[in-house]
Write a protein that holds these residues in place. Sequence first.
Motif, PDB file in Angstrom:
ATOM      1  N   LEU A  98     -23.165  37.005 137.655  1.00  9.71           N
ATOM      2  CA  LEU A  98     -23.704  35.533 137.264  1.00  9.71           C
ATOM      3  C   LEU A  98     -25.111  35.631 136.852  1.00  9.71           C
ATOM      4  N   ARG A  99     -26.151  36.160 137.788  1.00  5.46           N
ATOM      5  CA  ARG A  99     -27.283  36.011 137.572  1.00  5.46           C
ATOM      6  C   ARG A  99     -27.812  37.070 136.280  1.00  5.46           C
ATOM      7  N   ASP A 100     -27.115  37.904 136.271  1.00  4.41           N
ATOM      8  CA  ASP A 100     -27.448  39.029 134.940  1.00  4.41           C
ATOM      9  C   ASP A 100     -26.928  38.406 133.568  1.00  4.41           C
ATOM     10  N   LEU A 101     -26.039  37.368 133.735  1.00  5.89           N
ATOM     11  CA  LEU A 101     -25.177  36.993 132.550  1.00  5.89           C
ATOM     12  C   LEU A 101     -26.229  36.635 131.486  1.00  5.89           C
ATOM     13  N   PRO A 102     -26.981  35.663 131.649  1.00  8.39           N
ATOM     14  CA  PRO A 102     -28.126  35.160 130.567  1.00  8.39           C
ATOM     15  C   PRO A 102     -28.567  36.401 129.891  1.00  8.39           C
ATOM     16  N   GLY A 103     -29.367  37.253 130.693  1.00 10.11           N
ATOM     17  CA  GLY A 103     -29.901  38.530 130.145  1.00 10.11           C
ATOM     18  C   GLY A 103     -28.852  39.212 129.052  1.00 10.11           C
ATOM     19  N   GLN A 104     -27.741  39.316 129.651  1.00 14.61           N
ATOM     20  CA  GLN A 104     -26.745  40.224 128.931  1.00 14.61           C
ATOM     21  C   GLN A 104     -26.279  39.492 127.527  1.00 14.61           C
ATOM     22  N   ILE A 105     -26.174  38.437 127.513  1.00 12.93           N
ATOM     23  CA  ILE A 105     -25.778  37.399 126.417  1.00 12.93           C
ATOM     24  C   ILE A 105     -26.862  37.551 125.417  1.00 12.93           C
ATOM     25  N   GLN A 106     -28.097  37.654 125.869  1.00 18.20           N
ATOM     26  CA  GLN A 106     -29.320  37.910 125.018  1.00 18.20           C
ATOM     27  C   GLN A 106     -29.150  39.085 124.302  1.00 18.20           C
ATOM     28  N   GLU A 107     -28.912  40.237 125.156  1.00 19.22           N
ATOM     29  CA  GLU A 107     -28.730  41.372 124.519  1.00 19.22           C
ATOM     30  C   GLU A 107     -27.539  41.393 123.472  1.00 19.22           C
ATOM     31  N   VAL A 108     -26.539  40.849 123.829  1.00 21.82           N
ATOM     32  CA  VAL A 108     -25.148  40.524 122.713  1.00 21.82           C
ATOM     33  C   VAL A 108     -26.032  40.135 121.614  1.00 21.82           C
ATOM     34  N   LEU A 109     -26.795  38.903 121.572  1.00 17.31           N
ATOM     35  CA  LEU A 109     -27.144  38.069 120.424  1.00 17.31           C
ATOM     36  C   LEU A 109     -28.128  38.953 119.803  1.00 17.31           C
ATOM     37  N   ASP A 110     -28.880  39.949 120.543  1.00 14.36           N
ATOM     38  CA  ASP A 110     -29.764  40.686 119.882  1.00 14.36           C
ATOM     39  C   ASP A 110     -29.193  41.636 119.021  1.00 14.36           C
ATOM     40  N   SER A 111     -28.228  42.344 119.504  1.00 15.72           N
ATOM     41  CA  SER A 111     -27.739  43.555 118.822  1.00 15.72           C
ATOM     42  C   SER A 111     -26.255  43.493 118.192  1.00 15.72           C
ATOM     43  N   SER A 112     -25.733  41.961 118.151  1.00 16.66           N
ATOM     44  CA  SER A 112     -24.314  42.108 117.552  1.00 16.66           C
ATOM     45  C   SER A 112     -24.183  42.402 116.198  1.00 16.66           C
ATOM     46  N   ARG A 113     -22.999  43.278 115.784  1.00 16.15           N
ATOM     47  CA  ARG A 113     -22.492  43.432 114.532  1.00 16.15           C
ATOM     48  C   ARG A 113     -21.557  42.743 114.035  1.00 16.15           C
ATOM     49  N   ALA A 114     -21.742  41.358 114.320  1.00 16.64           N
ATOM     50  CA  ALA A 114     -20.725  40.176 113.886  1.00 16.64           C
ATOM     51  C   ALA A 114     -20.632  40.055 112.633  1.00 16.64           C
ATOM     52  N   GLU A 115     -21.867  39.707 112.125  1.00 19.08           N
ATOM     53  CA  GLU A 115     -21.982  39.533 110.832  1.00 19.08           C
ATOM     54  C   GLU A 115     -21.505  40.735 109.770  1.00 19.08           C
TER      55      GLU A 115
END
Length: 596
Positions: free
Chosen positions: A426-443
């Motif tokens: 849970l403590r790591d989760l905010p940083g991991q979400i930021q990692e997803v946001l920074d690298s996502s290929r969703a677009e």
Amino acid sequence: MCGIIGCTGRETETLDVLLHGLDTLEYRGYDSAGVALANGTVEVCKREGEIDRLRAAVDPAMDGPVGIGHTRWSTHGPPTDENAHPHTDCTGDVAVVHNGIIENYDELKAELTAAGHEFESDTDTEVVPHLVEDALADGLSRDEAFRSAVARIEGSYALAAVFAGSEAILATREGSPLVVGVGDDAAYLASDVPAFLEYTDRVVYLDDGEFARLESGSWTVTDAEGRLLEKSISQVEWDAEETAKSGYDHYMLKEIHEQPRALRKCLRGRVDELTGTVDVEALEGLTAESVQFVACGTSYHAALYGAQRLQAAGVPAQAFLASEYATAPAPVSEGTLVVGVTQSGETADTLAALRRAQARGVETLAMTNVVGSTAARDCDRTLLIRAGPEIGVAATKTFSSQVVACNLLSATLADRGDSREIVQALRDLPGQIQEVLDSSRAEAVAERFVDSDGYFFIGRGHQHPVALEGALKMKEITYKHAEGFPAGELKHGPLALVTARTPVFAIVTGTDEEATKTVGNVKEVEARDAPVVAVTDGASTVDRYADAVLELPETEPCVAPVLANVQLQLVAYHVANKLGRSIDKPRNLAKSVTVE
């Protein structure tokens, strides 16, 4: 649904305050809007459509010391200029705005029409100013006339009225939120705090059956008989900047990107990674033999996840749609805890379910985002998710915060022995979400599949609620057909709908039995020529069978759904953006659903 704003004491700035408040409240209703300003007379301007149409139509010189405004989400009558609020009486000396539903309006309208009153709209609201008009004609004061009218209506409502020759706003609520804003020289009224947050952060929350009178910076609250009530002033922790777009094209995109911050706030002071313990003051001493979650929409998907977490921890738990539970509640026993999951704390179906539970004598807990909301005030306990204001109609950061809050609840009620690992995840989760946001290929994925006929989302275990939530986000903002399923259920019917033009988003994390079986379901889809988008941490072999991959960082299995959900939020956002949809204000939907 629908938004109310009122202001008195700002003299020549009243119109600006009302229009600003309506802009802020547009997420609550946006098919028509209007304002009424009172001085010696009452002036009204209202228009069908979004607030920009009202702004273009209103005379800038229209002003006065007191006014009310409204943005509407239709319940009675289509969006037209005539059906927009405010509504007036025959004399034009009384103007009223209303959220909710007046259940006996047909009977009242027939009575008033027979007495000679003329109606100009299809709404239930219009009976109120005419009832006030009759009471005034009988010699009652404005306050007495307003109370008399309210006493005759049945249903749920938040009401506010202004009068020719008066600088006061009269207001009341029953089942629909209203909050008073306390300024130094002015007083404000709104259905939600952001409407006046730029002017004051001091608020008074009204309870059902209470009446407020606001006049030139003063305010009083009384009960239905007119007896003065003691009400405390609360300080709102949000600031006005949190309700701005801050350079993003849409509130939804901003709120997706706010998830790391929101989760840090949700966890702050509540977890200790050194000891692996959870300590939430609001849950101190809480025990439960069983747990029943009640919720609607996105919150229901968080509730499903919460029930799974508790079941895994050895606590019997179930999630119910609040609208069903309110009329057919599940059996309870001593030691049952009923948890209402509601972003706004004002969702009518969830409040009804909680009240049904309270009437049966069980303990209730509100899991909500809004301090001072009805759920927070009515329940025995409140677990705030601390996500901050969410303006976009499609919930994003509040879902993630609800999921994290469910983990806090689970850790409080049961000890499985793996709390240290969960707390660290849970403590790591905010940083991991930021990692997803920074690298996502969703677009890029959205670009590839934007013209698809429909979308399917599959997952097992903790990923099943995320599959449902991914489909809901796609439906809400793209208007495309989308469905979520437990992965194993595809072959029991839904597989008949799978074609080469229906991409399947498969959420697969880890290498356990659930992951292995979901990979098998992906092979079934692939064999039928449907494109597969794998949302995965790469631990399994699912990427071998995928046409596109959305990557996730590795984490604990119970935390991975939050990361998967961020990717699916981004896909839905980009598909909707490429289709030119109204992302923050999707058709037919409103942020806070305060009618059952």
